[in-house]
Each structure stands twice: as C-alpha cells, then as structure tokens.
Design an enzyme around this catalytic site. Structure first.
Site, PDB file in Angstrom:
ATOM      1  N   HIS A  59      -1.218   0.181  -9.655  1.00 23.33           N
ATOM      2  CA  HIS A  59      -1.911  -0.814  -8.838  1.00 23.33           C
ATOM      3  C   HIS A  59      -2.418  -1.980  -9.697  1.00 23.33           C
ATOM      4  O   HIS A  59      -3.600  -2.331  -9.662  1.00 23.33           O
ATOM      5  CB  HIS A  59      -3.070  -0.162  -8.074  1.00 23.33           C
ATOM      6  CG  HIS A  59      -3.368  -0.862  -6.776  1.00 23.33           C
ATOM      7  ND1 HIS A  59      -3.653  -0.188  -5.618  1.00 23.33           N
ATOM      8  CD2 HIS A  59      -3.427  -2.180  -6.459  1.00 23.33           C
ATOM      9  CE1 HIS A  59      -3.870  -1.057  -4.654  1.00 23.33           C
ATOM     10  NE2 HIS A  59      -3.736  -2.267  -5.132  1.00 23.33           N
TER      11      HIS A  59
ATOM     12  N   GLU B  49      -2.812   7.645  -4.486  1.00 23.81           N
ATOM     13  CA  GLU B  49      -3.171   7.071  -5.797  1.00 23.81           C
ATOM     14  C   GLU B  49      -4.628   7.297  -6.166  1.00 23.81           C
ATOM     15  O   GLU B  49      -4.963   7.443  -7.341  1.00 23.81           O
ATOM     16  CB  GLU B  49      -2.828   5.574  -5.853  1.00 23.81           C
ATOM     17  CG  GLU B  49      -3.650   4.706  -4.896  1.00 23.81           C
ATOM     18  CD  GLU B  49      -3.247   3.230  -4.974  1.00 23.81           C
ATOM     19  OE1 GLU B  49      -2.056   2.938  -4.948  1.00 23.81           O
ATOM     20  OE2 GLU B  49      -4.167   2.379  -5.062  1.00 23.81           O
TER      21      GLU B  49
ATOM     22  N   ASP C 247       4.014   0.013  -7.210  1.00 27.35           N
ATOM     23  CA  ASP C 247       2.726  -0.344  -7.809  1.00 27.35           C
ATOM     24  C   ASP C 247       1.603   0.400  -7.088  1.00 27.35           C
ATOM     25  O   ASP C 247       0.449   0.330  -7.503  1.00 27.35           O
ATOM     26  CB  ASP C 247       2.484  -1.859  -7.719  1.00 27.35           C
ATOM     27  CG  ASP C 247       1.232  -2.278  -8.468  1.00 27.35           C
ATOM     28  OD1 ASP C 247       1.094  -1.908  -9.647  1.00 27.35           O
ATOM     29  OD2 ASP C 247       0.354  -2.943  -7.875  1.00 27.35           O
TER      30      ASP C 247
ATOM     31  N   ARG D 122       0.859  -1.179   0.000  1.00 24.35           N
ATOM     32  CA  ARG D 122       0.000   0.000   0.000  1.00 24.35           C
ATOM     33  C   ARG D 122       0.898   1.232   0.000  1.00 24.35           C
ATOM     34  O   ARG D 122       1.958   1.247   0.655  1.00 24.35           O
ATOM     35  CB  ARG D 122      -0.900   0.038   1.238  1.00 24.35           C
ATOM     36  CG  ARG D 122      -2.073  -0.947   1.208  1.00 24.35           C
ATOM     37  CD  ARG D 122      -3.154  -0.551   0.188  1.00 24.35           C
ATOM     38  NE  ARG D 122      -4.266  -1.478   0.192  1.00 24.35           N
ATOM     39  CZ  ARG D 122      -4.396  -2.544  -0.602  1.00 24.35           C
ATOM     40  NH1 ARG D 122      -3.457  -2.815  -1.501  1.00 24.35           N
ATOM     41  NH2 ARG D 122      -5.456  -3.314  -0.524  1.00 24.35           N
TER      42      ARG D 122
END
Ligand code: NAD
Length: 330
Positions: free
Chosen positions: A296, A263, A258, A234
């Site tokens: 993600h 985000e 990622d 995360r």
C-alpha cells in the site's frame, strides 16, 4: 482545535506538523490505529485524523461522540472504513482528501506493470548474484496492447493517459463515463467485454458492495490467457483465492498488487520481518514468480504527503470556522 492523529508514522508527524505550523490546530500524534481499545485517547479532541486501517465503525463513533469528538478527518481518499450512517446519527461529520496526487497512484500502477512484465525484481537479484543469464526473463512489449481501465475517476484517467503514451488501445468501464477518457480515445464497454479483450487490466474503482470481488472465478474465466492484472485501489476488489487458482493454471499471467483484502491483519504499514506470516493465502501469493506485491505504497510520494497534509488542515480550519469541512463525505 485539538486533533488526535491515529496510525501516526514519523512521516505523518513531519508533513502534518509542518502544515499545522501557524494554524490554531493542536495535533496529538498516536501510533496505534483507532479502534475500540484505544478510542479513549481521543477524549477531549474535537477531531480525529485517521488513515485507511483505522476502524471507524459504529462502536468507535459512539465512543468518539461521547468523548466530545465532532469531526473525523480522513487523510485518505477512500472512506470504506467509516460507518457513515452511525456518524450521521451521532452528529459527527466526516471529511477526506479526495485528490492528493492521482499521479502518485497511477505511476505506481505503471511501475508494477513494467516490473512484472520485464521481471525487473528478478533481474536485479540475478545481476547482484553474478547471474547474467536471460532465461526466464522474457517479457512483452506494452506498445499495441489493449489496456482495460476499471474505474475512470482521477487516478484511472491519469493511468489511461500514461498507457496511451505507450501506444496502447484503451477500454474502460465506469458507471459514470467521463469526457477526458473519451478524448484519450478510450472506448467505454461493459465489464465482460473489457475482461475478454484486455491484455492488461487495471483496477481504479473504490471498494463498494458492487465492486467487492469484481475479479472472481467467473470474470477470470473470461480473460485472455496470460492477462496482466494490477490493483492499486482496494484489496477487496479481487477474490484472492480465485486469483491464486487462475495463477496456478496460467490463466492469470501476471498479478501486481499494492493492496490486499486482509492487508490490515497481515500488518501492512508495519515492519513484520521478524514475524511468521499467519495468512496462508498471502503466503501462497508470495510464492509466485509472476506476482509482485507492494504494501500500500502507491500514494507514498513527497507531493502526495504534502497535499494530504495541506488539505487536511484546510478541512479542519473550514470545520472550525463554518461547522462544515471543505471536503465532507455526506
Ligand atoms: P475517484 O472517485 O476519482 O474515481 C473512482 C471512479 O470509480 C469514479 O469514476 C466512479 O464512478 C468509479 N466507480 C464507482 N463504482 C464503480 C464500479 N462499480 N465499477 C467501476 N467503476 C466504478 O477516485 P480516485 O481518486 O481515482 O481513486 C480510486 C481508488 O483508488 C480509491 O477509491 C481508493 O480506494 C484507491 N486509492 C488507493 C491508493 C493507494 O495508495 N493504493 C491511494 C489513493 C486511492
């Protein structure tokens, strides 16, 4: 059972729709993310099915309960976006998909490392442009390097197994060590030692108050100069401003992400290619040649989507039949 599926994408509709065939569940797919403004769409649905950016906070949960919802079914493993206390208070159960493919995420972490270290995205663009020079593409061997794994649950353990295959030494940190890691030859150490000795650090711990900004100015001051860090867990695990400082001074050699703390605001999962990036920190990250960001997508394999859909259906069915979902988050 009527289920309101939020943050729905065509692939969700395809996989969840197929898994729901022949089941008693009626799925209504909604594109928007769940929040206070759209919560009324869930009225008269016994369950809502949500993903990582849906805001399942206290206000939303109270409104869901007023509308007759009794179950929040996460089609994800992480549940940091759900206020569990309020859920309990208003009588809504919460369930998740604890494991759908640790391989998908672990393999993506490895993909980030290899792409960064061998500068594959740069090489790809160069060759397409007729530039066959190698200057600036110098990498390093993974074999023999020390890899620190923070969080050795399902994904961290699979990741460690892959890195062992490369011939790496394994260090690990987790408040709950597991035997599988020890069988791989990993040595559990305290975090400062892991930061100080690792050539590559991979984050696989959940976002909790303890792991928030686990990579920060202080821990970055301990690392080997030029360390590689990858985060597929995360975004909140990394203090991005501190990472940028470390990148500017070369202390951080490679950064693979990622996930990113902001985000959701940046618009991960959406096509934002015609918009101006408003997040200056994110924009700064994009300027570094030694930073690789994916949006993600670590979970995004056919196998994982199928497992997510099937486990979500099993959660809904168990809840309908017994009042308790299969994988309740208590
Ligand atoms: P898991 O529950 O199997 O393992 C998590 C491990 O972290 C556990 O062993 C736990 O003891 C450990 N942990 C807890 N607190 C810690 C701390 N303070 N420091 C170090 N370790 C700590 O979970 P998993 O399936 O391996 O997933 C790990 C994380 O990956 C999830 O929490 C989720 O946030 C993230 N994830 C990301 C994606 C993606 O697409 N990028 C997909 C799935 C999961």
């Amino acid at each position: 059972m009527r289920v309101a599926v939020f943050s729905s994408k065509p692939y969700d509709e395809r996989y969840l729709g197929a898994a729901a065939k022949g089941s008693p569940h009626q799925l209504d797919f909604f594109e928007p993310s769940l929040n206070c403004d759209v919560v009324m769409l869930a009225a008269d649905h016994e369950a809502v099915c949500v993903f990582v950016h849906d805001e399942v906070n206290g206000d939303v949960l109270r409104k869901l309960a007023d509308g007759g919802t009794r179950l929040v079914a996460l089609r994800a493993a992480g549940f940091n976006n759900v206020d569990l206390e309020v859920a309990k208070e208003v009588g809504i159960k919460v369930c998740r998909v604890p494991a759908y493919s640790p391989y998908a995420v672990a393999e993506h972490a490895v993909a980030l490392i290899l792409s960064l270290v061998r500068r594959t995205p740069r090489a790809y663009n160069r060759v397409r442009d007729g530039n066959f020079a190698l200057d600036g593409l110098l990498g390093y061997d993974i074999k023999g390097k020390c890899v620190g794994v923070v969080g050795t649950g399902r994904i961290g353990t699979v990741f460690a197994g892959i890195m062992k295959g490369f011939g790496c030494r394994l260090l690990a940190y987790d408040p709950f060590p597991n035997e599988a890691m020890q069988e791989l030859g990993a040595e559990y150490v305290e975090l400062p030692q892991l930061f100080a000795e690792s050539d590559i650090i991979a984050l696989h711990a959940p976002l909790t108050p303890e792991t928030h900004h686990l990579v920060n100015a202080e821990t970055l001051s301990l690392v080997k100069p030029g360390v590689t860090i990858v985060n597929t867990s995360r975004g909140g695990l990394i203090d991005t401003e501190a990472a940028i400082e470390a990148l500017k001074h070369g202390r951080l050699g490679y950064l693979g992400l990622d996930v990113y703390e902001e985000e959701h605001a940046v618009g991960f999962f959406e096509d934002q290619s015609a918009s101006i990036i408003q997040d200056d920190t994110f924009a700064r990250l994009l300027t570094f040649p030694n930073v690789l960001i994916t949006a993600h997508q670590a979970f995004f394999t056919a196998e994982a989507l199928q497992n997510i859909a099937e486990t979500t259906m099993a959660n809904l069915t168990a809840f309908e039949q017994t009042g308790t979902p299969l994988h309740e988050v208590a």
